[in-house]
Design a protein around this motif. Structure first.
Motif, PDB file in Angstrom:
ATOM      1  N   LYS A 133       0.809  -1.224   0.000  1.00 39.56           N
ATOM      2  CA  LYS A 133       0.000   0.000   0.000  1.00 39.56           C
ATOM      3  C   LYS A 133       0.843   1.276   0.000  1.00 39.56           C
ATOM      4  N   ASP A 134       2.049   1.220   0.578  1.00 38.02           N
ATOM      5  CA  ASP A 134       2.888   2.419   0.641  1.00 38.02           C
ATOM      6  C   ASP A 134       3.548   2.753  -0.692  1.00 38.02           C
ATOM      7  N   LEU A 135       3.356   1.890  -1.693  1.00 29.00           N
ATOM      8  CA  LEU A 135       3.899   2.176  -3.024  1.00 29.00           C
ATOM      9  C   LEU A 135       2.990   3.110  -3.817  1.00 29.00           C
ATOM     10  N   PHE A 136       1.737   3.209  -3.405  1.00 30.01           N
ATOM     11  CA  PHE A 136       0.767   4.007  -4.161  1.00 30.01           C
ATOM     12  C   PHE A 136       1.153   5.485  -4.157  1.00 30.01           C
ATOM     13  N   ILE A 137       1.009   6.122  -5.336  1.00 26.54           N
ATOM     14  CA  ILE A 137       1.326   7.549  -5.469  1.00 26.54           C
ATOM     15  C   ILE A 137       0.097   8.353  -5.880  1.00 26.54           C
ATOM     16  N   LYS A 138      -0.584   7.935  -6.942  1.00 23.68           N
ATOM     17  CA  LYS A 138      -1.681   8.753  -7.458  1.00 23.68           C
ATOM     18  C   LYS A 138      -2.536   7.935  -8.422  1.00 23.68           C
ATOM     19  N   ARG A 139      -3.805   8.303  -8.528  1.00 24.46           N
ATOM     20  CA  ARG A 139      -4.678   7.760  -9.563  1.00 24.46           C
ATOM     21  C   ARG A 139      -5.034   8.858 -10.554  1.00 24.46           C
ATOM     22  N   VAL A 140      -5.042   8.490 -11.816  1.00 28.63           N
ATOM     23  CA  VAL A 140      -5.515   9.381 -12.877  1.00 28.63           C
ATOM     24  C   VAL A 140      -6.626   8.617 -13.586  1.00 28.63           C
ATOM     25  N   GLY A 141      -7.868   8.872 -13.187  1.00 33.20           N
ATOM     26  CA  GLY A 141      -8.973   8.077 -13.712  1.00 33.20           C
ATOM     27  C   GLY A 141      -8.803   6.624 -13.297  1.00 33.20           C
ATOM     28  N   ARG A 142      -8.759   5.722 -14.278  1.00 31.40           N
ATOM     29  CA  ARG A 142      -8.568   4.295 -13.998  1.00 31.40           C
ATOM     30  C   ARG A 142      -7.098   3.889 -14.022  1.00 31.40           C
ATOM     31  N   VAL A 143      -6.211   4.850 -14.109  1.00 25.30           N
ATOM     32  CA  VAL A 143      -4.782   4.535 -14.176  1.00 25.30           C
ATOM     33  C   VAL A 143      -4.146   4.729 -12.800  1.00 25.30           C
ATOM     34  N   TRP A 144      -3.492   3.688 -12.329  1.00 19.86           N
ATOM     35  CA  TRP A 144      -2.839   3.645 -11.015  1.00 19.86           C
ATOM     36  C   TRP A 144      -1.356   3.933 -11.210  1.00 19.86           C
ATOM     37  N   ILE A 145      -0.829   4.889 -10.453  1.00 16.45           N
ATOM     38  CA  ILE A 145       0.601   5.210 -10.499  1.00 16.45           C
ATOM     39  C   ILE A 145       1.209   4.898  -9.143  1.00 16.45           C
ATOM     40  N   GLY A 146       2.294   4.147  -9.143  1.00 17.92           N
ATOM     41  CA  GLY A 146       2.980   3.822  -7.900  1.00 17.92           C
ATOM     42  C   GLY A 146       4.461   3.625  -8.142  1.00 17.92           C
ATOM     43  N   ALA A 147       5.186   3.362  -7.071  1.00 17.22           N
ATOM     44  CA  ALA A 147       6.595   2.997  -7.195  1.00 17.22           C
ATOM     45  C   ALA A 147       6.678   1.522  -7.567  1.00 17.22           C
ATOM     46  N   TYR A 148       7.618   1.187  -8.438  1.00 13.92           N
ATOM     47  CA  TYR A 148       7.774  -0.216  -8.825  1.00 13.92           C
ATOM     48  C   TYR A 148       8.291  -0.999  -7.617  1.00 13.92           C
ATOM     49  N   PRO A 149       7.692  -2.153  -7.297  1.00 16.63           N
ATOM     50  CA  PRO A 149       7.991  -2.825  -6.021  1.00 16.63           C
ATOM     51  C   PRO A 149       9.420  -3.343  -5.881  1.00 16.63           C
ATOM     52  N   ALA A 150       9.989  -3.890  -6.951  1.00 17.48           N
ATOM     53  CA  ALA A 150      11.364  -4.405  -6.907  1.00 17.48           C
ATOM     54  C   ALA A 150      12.048  -4.000  -8.205  1.00 17.48           C
ATOM     55  N   PRO A 151      12.438  -2.737  -8.326  1.00 15.03           N
ATOM     56  CA  PRO A 151      12.889  -2.196  -9.613  1.00 15.03           C
ATOM     57  C   PRO A 151      14.320  -2.575  -9.958  1.00 15.03           C
ATOM     58  N   VAL A 152      14.655  -2.387 -11.234  1.00 13.60           N
ATOM     59  CA  VAL A 152      16.034  -2.590 -11.670  1.00 13.60           C
ATOM     60  C   VAL A 152      16.859  -1.329 -11.446  1.00 13.60           C
TER      61      VAL A 152
END
Length: 378
Positions: A248-267
Motif C-alpha cells: 500500500k505504501d507504493l501508491f502515489i496517485k490515480r488518474v482516472g482508472r490509471v494507477w501510479i505507484g513505485a515499482y515494487p522491486a525495480p532494476v
C-alpha cells in the motif's frame, strides 16, 4: 479498426517491407548458465546514432532530423489532427522504392543502400497537421522471420520537446498507434511490445533526438511466458501490487482508472509502475481494448511521471518506458525506468543477476507524492 482496415494496413505493410534493412534471422540464445535470453543482431552495430553524450537536444536541428524531414521508410498510417487513424494510401514512395532496388548494384540488406533509399523516397506526403505517424524501423532489431519493428514519431512541430512537455493529444496519438499495431499483431498471431527510449540521451538507447516510440511485433518473449505461468498459480501480480496491503505504501496517485505507484522491486532507483485498473469484470490485458478516456488517462500518467523526474533531478534524465500488454502478460502495465548515474549496475549485479538499490521504493513513493501534489497546486 475493423477487418477491412486491418487488411488495408496489412497490404501497406507488405508493400513497404523492402524498405527495412533486414537480416534473414537473428540469433536467439538462452544462456545455459544463468537462463537469461539474448538476441544477437550484428546489423544493429552500424545503425545511425545522432544522440551522443553531452549534447543538448537543441544541437540537433529539426531541419537535420531524419524523422522530421521525412527521411524514413514510407508512412504506414498516421493519426490526424482530429485523432482519427488513417491508413496511408500514397503510392509514389512505394514506386520509388521499387525503382531504387532495380538499379544496378543496389542490394537489400546492405545498410548504406537503405540509407540512400530513404533519401530517394522524397520525404513524407501527409496533411500539414497531424499528430503521429508510424513507419518501419529502418534497422530493426528483429530478424525477418521474427516479426516487424515500427517507429511512431510525433509531428515535427514538437521536435525539441520531450514527453513531459508534449501536448496530451500527441501522447494519446502515440498510444492510439500502439493500439493499431497490437491489432495488427494479433491478426498475425503475434504480440505487440511498445516502448519509449526517452530523455534525448544515449543512456536510454534513444538514437534519434526527436520524441518517438517503437513497437516490436513478435512472438511472446520468455518474460511474458514466465508471467503467464505464474498467473496460473499465483494470480495477477499487478493486482496484488495495487490492492494488497503489503504494497500500500507504493501508491502515489490515480488518474482516472490509471494507477501510479513505485515499482515494487525495480532494476533502478526511482522506477514507476503504471497500471490500468480493472473495470470490474477482468484484468485489462490488451492495450487495443482501452476506451478513449482511459487511453487519455494513460497518456497523462506518462507525462506526469516524467515531469516528476524533472522536478526531482532538475532535468529530465534518460529513461525507458517498457509497456507490457497482451494475453500472456494478462494485465496491462508499464515500468518507467530512469537511467541516472547514481544507480548504474556494476559487478555484483552482473555476478548475481540481483539488483542492488540504494533507495526503498516506499521512500520514493513518498517523495513522488509530494512532488505531484506540489505540481498540482502550481
Amino acid at each position: 479498426m475493423d477487418e477491412k482496415q486491418l487488411n488495408k494496413l496489412a497490404e501497406r505493410i507488405s508493400a513497404a517491407s523492402t524498405q527495412q534493412c533486414r537480416v534473414k534471422a537473428v540469433i536467439w540464445r538462452r544462456d545455459p548458465i544463468t537462463g537469461r535470453q539474448v538476441l544477437i543482431n550484428q546489423l544493429r552495430a552500424s545503425r545511425h546514432f545522432e544522440v551522443s553524450s553531452g549534447k543538448q537536444p537543441e544541437e540537433k536541428r529539426r531541419e537535420d532530423c531524419f524523422f522530421c524531414t521525412g527521411r524514413t521508410p514510407s508512412t504506414l498510417f498516421y493519426v490526424d489532427e482530429s485523432g482519427r487513424v488513417v491508413i496511408e494510401e500514397e503510392t509514389k514512395s512505394l514506386e520509388k522504392a521499387k525503382e531504387f532496388w532495380e538499379q544496378q548494384g543496389r542490394k537489400q540488406g546492405n545498410l548504406p543502400d537503405h540509407y540512400a533509399l530513404v533519401g530517394a523516397l522524397g520525404g513524407i506526403t501527409l496533411p500539414e497537421r497531424w499528430r503521429a505517424r508510424t513507419f518501419f524501423n529502418l534497422t530493426p532489431g528483429l530478424g525477418e522471420e521474427d516479426g516487424n519493428c515500427y517507429v511512431t514519431a510525433a509531428h515535427p512541430a514538437y521536435h525539441y520537446r520531450d514527453l513531459a512537455d508534449m501536448p496530451p493529444a500527441i501522447v494519446d496519438a502515440v498510444i492510439a498507434s500502439w493500439q493499431v499495431l497490437e491489432k495488427s499483431a494479433l491478426a498475425e498471431g503475434r504480440i505487440a511490445v511498445p516502448f519509449i527510449n526517452g530523455g534525448k540521451r544515449p543512456e536510454s538507447g534513444q538514437s534519434v533526438s526527436c520524441f518517438h516510440s517503437q513497437t516490436y511485433v513478435m512472438n511472446p518473449p520468455a518474460l511474458y511466458l514466465d508471467i503467464a505461468e505464474r498467473r496460473k498459480t499465483e494470480g495477477c501480480p499487478v493486482c496484488e501490487v495495487m490492492h494488497n496491503d503489503q504494497w500500500k505504501d507504493l501508491f502515489i496517485k490515480r488518474v482516472g482508472r490509471v494507477w501510479i505507484g513505485a515499482y515494487p522491486a525495480p532494476v533502478r532507483n526511482f522506477s514507476f509502475l503504471i497500471a490500468v485498473e480493472s473495470d470490474g469484470s477482468k484484468c485489462p490485458a490488451r492495450i487495443s481494448d482501452l476506451p478513449e478516456n482511459v487511453r487519455m488517462d494513460l497518456a497523462e500518467s506518462f507525462r506526469m511521471v516524467i515531469q516528476t523526474y524533472r522536478q526531482m533531478f532538475g532535468e529530465i534524465p534518460a529513461y525507458n518506458i517498457a509497456v507490457r500488454c497482451g494475453d500472456e502478460v494478462g494485465h496491462l502495465h508499464a515500468e518507467v525506468i530512469p537511467k541516472t548515474r547514481t544507480n548504474i549496475p556494476a559487478g555484483f549485479e552482473d555476478a548475481t543477476l540481483t539488483m542492488a538499490l540504494s533507495e526503498r521504493p516506499e521512500n520514493f513513493a513518498a517523495i513522488a507524492r509530494e512532488e505531484m501534489s506540489a505540481a498540482a497546486c502550481e
